[in-house]
Scaffold this motif. Structure first.
Motif, PDB file in Angstrom:
ATOM      1  N   VAL A 145       0.850  -1.192   0.000  1.00  0.00           N
ATOM      2  CA  VAL A 145       0.000   0.000   0.000  1.00  0.00           C
ATOM      3  C   VAL A 145       0.887   1.244   0.000  1.00  0.00           C
ATOM      4  O   VAL A 145       2.091   1.167   0.262  1.00  0.00           O
ATOM      5  CB  VAL A 145      -0.949   0.031   1.218  1.00  0.00           C
ATOM      6  N   LEU A 177      -4.042   2.921  -1.826  1.00  0.00           N
ATOM      7  CA  LEU A 177      -3.141   2.488  -2.888  1.00  0.00           C
ATOM      8  C   LEU A 177      -2.996   3.612  -3.906  1.00  0.00           C
ATOM      9  O   LEU A 177      -4.000   4.254  -4.262  1.00  0.00           O
ATOM     10  CB  LEU A 177      -3.676   1.240  -3.583  1.00  0.00           C
ATOM     11  N   GLN A 216       1.776  -2.548  -6.020  1.00  0.00           N
ATOM     12  CA  GLN A 216       0.345  -2.330  -5.784  1.00  0.00           C
ATOM     13  C   GLN A 216      -0.510  -2.675  -6.997  1.00  0.00           C
ATOM     14  O   GLN A 216      -1.704  -2.947  -6.847  1.00  0.00           O
ATOM     15  CB  GLN A 216       0.104  -0.877  -5.376  1.00  0.00           C
ATOM     16  N   THR A 249      -7.210  -5.106  -7.935  1.00  0.00           N
ATOM     17  CA  THR A 249      -7.812  -5.095  -6.603  1.00  0.00           C
ATOM     18  C   THR A 249      -9.338  -5.054  -6.663  1.00  0.00           C
ATOM     19  O   THR A 249      -9.988  -4.884  -5.634  1.00  0.00           O
ATOM     20  CB  THR A 249      -7.306  -3.885  -5.800  1.00  0.00           C
ATOM     21  N   CYS A 275      -3.437  -7.236   1.770  1.00  0.00           N
ATOM     22  CA  CYS A 275      -2.664  -5.991   1.810  1.00  0.00           C
ATOM     23  C   CYS A 275      -1.554  -6.102   2.847  1.00  0.00           C
ATOM     24  O   CYS A 275      -1.808  -6.475   3.999  1.00  0.00           O
ATOM     25  CB  CYS A 275      -3.556  -4.813   2.188  1.00  0.00           C
TER      26      CYS A 275
END
Length: 213
Positions: A123, A135, A141, A147, A155
């Motif tokens: 993150v 993020l 990431q 995501t 995470c």
């Protein structure tokens, strides 16, 4: 005459402004001394873990050396068999296991991401008072689609990335980058106000806080 809620609020605002000169602006006034800059208190990491858990995220706090084991435990709990690894994720964070590790280097198509069980990311920052991870989709990431489509998002948050409050986090972030703020697993409610998770994104959010990273 009985006032409704809206009228009561507007009446209070008018009363508070009754003696204020029309030329006065908020920046003309000195900031009050002794005002708290945030509402986090001393244990910022503890508050973040508590607030994130209130949003139904699964939160564990481990030393940095235990990161891979914690990732493996999260994957085993959900029975994941395919874990997407974004470009730039530091090595050694994902243990060997029965899961495949497709890297997002093509990049993976929407169909391929939709069949993946989980994604693991780092993150950019986290916010204690709201239990939120942020993020900016830099190295480790991945792009935003990573995501949103897999059912589980893991995470990895370093303790020094946890800020007390929203303004503290914003000062660390680049406003020109795409920012995604996540508070708990994706959830919504139907017309009868029953909570449904996983409608617009992962139904499972695992947050691993690396205490001494």
């Amino acid at each position: 005459m009985t006032m409704n809620g809206r009228e009561s609020v507007l009446s209070a605002v008018r009363a508070a402004l009754s003696g204020v000169p029309g030329s006065e602006r908020p920046d003309d006034l000195p900031r009050p001394r002794g005002r708290r800059a945030d509402h986090a208190g001393e244990d910022v990491v503890g508050l973040f873990a508590e607030r994130a858990a209130e949003y139904r995220a699964t939160v564990v706090r481990v030393p940095a050396a235990g990161a891979a084991a914690a990732v493996g435990s999260a994957l085993s709990r959900t029975g994941a068999r395919s874990l997407v690894v974004p470009s730039g994720l530091p090595e050694g964070l994902v243990p060997d296991g029965p899961w495949s590790l497709p890297a997002d280097v093509l990049p993976l198509t929407v169909g391929q991401l939709d069949t993946a069980d989980a994604v693991v990311t780092t993150v950019a920052a986290a916010i204690a008072v709201t239990g939120t991870v942020v993020l900016d989709h830099g190295p480790g990431q991945g792009r935003r689609a990573l995501t949103l489509l897999p059912d589980q998002h893991i995470c990895l948050v370093r303790a020094d990335q946890i800020t007390p409050d929203v303004p503290d986090a914003l000062r660390r972030l680049d406003p020109s980058r795409p920012l995604t703020l996540i508070s708990g697993p994706s959830a919504t409610s139907d017309i009868e106000l029953e909570r449904v998770e996983g409608v617009h994104g992962p139904r499972t959010l695992d947050i691993i806080v690396l205490e001494d990273a």
